[in-house]
Design an enzyme around this catalytic site. Sequence first.
Site, PDB file in Angstrom:
ATOM      1  N   GLY A   1      34.711  45.119   3.669  1.00 63.85           N
ATOM      2  CA  GLY A   1      33.374  45.103   4.271  1.00 63.85           C
ATOM      3  C   GLY A   1      33.085  46.298   5.167  1.00 63.85           C
ATOM      4  O   GLY A   1      31.941  46.505   5.577  1.00 63.85           O
ATOM      5  N   GLU A   2      34.115  47.068   5.507  1.00 66.59           N
ATOM      6  CA  GLU A   2      33.855  48.240   6.350  1.00 66.59           C
ATOM      7  C   GLU A   2      32.950  49.230   5.615  1.00 66.59           C
ATOM      8  O   GLU A   2      32.995  49.346   4.388  1.00 66.59           O
ATOM      9  CB  GLU A   2      35.170  48.931   6.738  1.00 66.59           C
TER      10      GLU A   2
ATOM     11  N   ARG B   1      15.533  44.909  24.437  1.00 66.73           N
ATOM     12  CA  ARG B   1      14.893  43.837  25.193  1.00 66.73           C
ATOM     13  C   ARG B   1      15.836  43.227  26.235  1.00 66.73           C
ATOM     14  O   ARG B   1      15.392  42.650  27.207  1.00 66.73           O
ATOM     15  CB  ARG B   1      14.361  42.758  24.237  1.00 66.73           C
TER      16      ARG B   1
ATOM     17  N   HIS C   1      11.134  49.353  24.325  1.00 65.96           N
ATOM     18  CA  HIS C   1      10.563  48.154  24.951  1.00 65.96           C
ATOM     19  C   HIS C   1      10.285  48.371  26.435  1.00 65.96           C
ATOM     20  O   HIS C   1       9.249  47.947  26.937  1.00 65.96           O
ATOM     21  CB  HIS C   1      11.483  46.956  24.730  1.00 65.96           C
TER      22      HIS C   1
ATOM     23  N   ASP D   1       0.058  39.854  26.025  1.00 61.69           N
ATOM     24  CA  ASP D   1       0.475  39.586  27.408  1.00 61.69           C
ATOM     25  C   ASP D   1       0.065  40.763  28.293  1.00 61.69           C
ATOM     26  O   ASP D   1      -0.296  41.834  27.807  1.00 61.69           O
ATOM     27  CB  ASP D   1       1.985  39.298  27.508  1.00 61.69           C
TER      28      ASP D   1
ATOM     29  N   LYS E   1       0.565  35.084  28.444  1.00 56.95           N
ATOM     30  CA  LYS E   1       1.646  34.506  27.617  1.00 56.95           C
ATOM     31  C   LYS E   1       2.761  33.978  28.502  1.00 56.95           C
ATOM     32  O   LYS E   1       3.198  34.652  29.423  1.00 56.95           O
ATOM     33  CB  LYS E   1       2.190  35.578  26.669  1.00 56.95           C
TER      34      LYS E   1
END
Length: 281
Positions: free
Chosen positions: A35-36, A86, A119, A158, A181
Amino acid sequence: MKVACTERSRALGARIAGQLGAGLADTTFSRFPDGEIYLRAGPLDDTTVVVGSLLSGDSLVELLLLIDACSGSEIRLVVPYLGYARQDRAFRPGEPVSARAMARALSSGVSRVVTVNVHKETVLSHFTVPASQVNLAPGVGDYIATLGLGEPLILAPDRGAEPFAAAVAARGGWEYDHLEKTRVSGSEVRIEPRNGGAWKGDVVLVDDIISTGGTIATATRMLLGQGARGVHAVCIHGLFAGTALSLLRSAGIGQVAASDTIEGPESRYSAAGPIVQALSR
Ligand code: R5P
């Protein structure tokens, strides 16, 4: 100069290369049996613009490997969507500042970083090399102008997104406002009108990110319930996690559009121009 891009940023990488007048480095990606990730990039030049959005653990590994593969040249890193931004502070004891962890990791081996509508701007200070962001608000405004809506209300879901809505609205001389919000959980929000007012015309909700679609779907239902003629949504980063798009459709949304910072069927306008301008500064 060459542009090298990760697997999920190929279309934007090609647009950036085209506008820079630079060649695209050949990049091939595959997986080892466990999977690497394996990749190969080349041939390179004195300067390489590495383009890759941070969408997942795999895309972070791809970026780190690509930066290392290009380490013989000066690397300017473009991270169109900077995931993990975030979590820009430890909200509870024991949590990481995820944005800082990503920024530090992505600073290694590069001379500068350009991202798009991060963000929170404070995240940029976590990079240990010069880092800047481009603001796609004018591009969002230009895209909305193509929808032929006349005089839409540009609405932020918001208060924090209102400056963005104002910058979008300025492009067309439209009215703008924001909703109130309250986040109830990761996928549920409560949305209320600000002045108890109702808008009977077309509304375009604008936000930096659409993730679960909960914010936009809740706002759409409320606005349509109050008699809006149509409700549309334009974001910068269209994550559209899980069933987000069907949630938006069932709320009665009209058009849904995002930029190509995250490439998908809803990518209807490009971040390439502003990114190229930032790279040229
Ligand atoms: C929040 O501060 C962001 O600006 C977006 O409003 C949020 O990420 C949207 O998330 P969702 O689509 O899950 O409601």
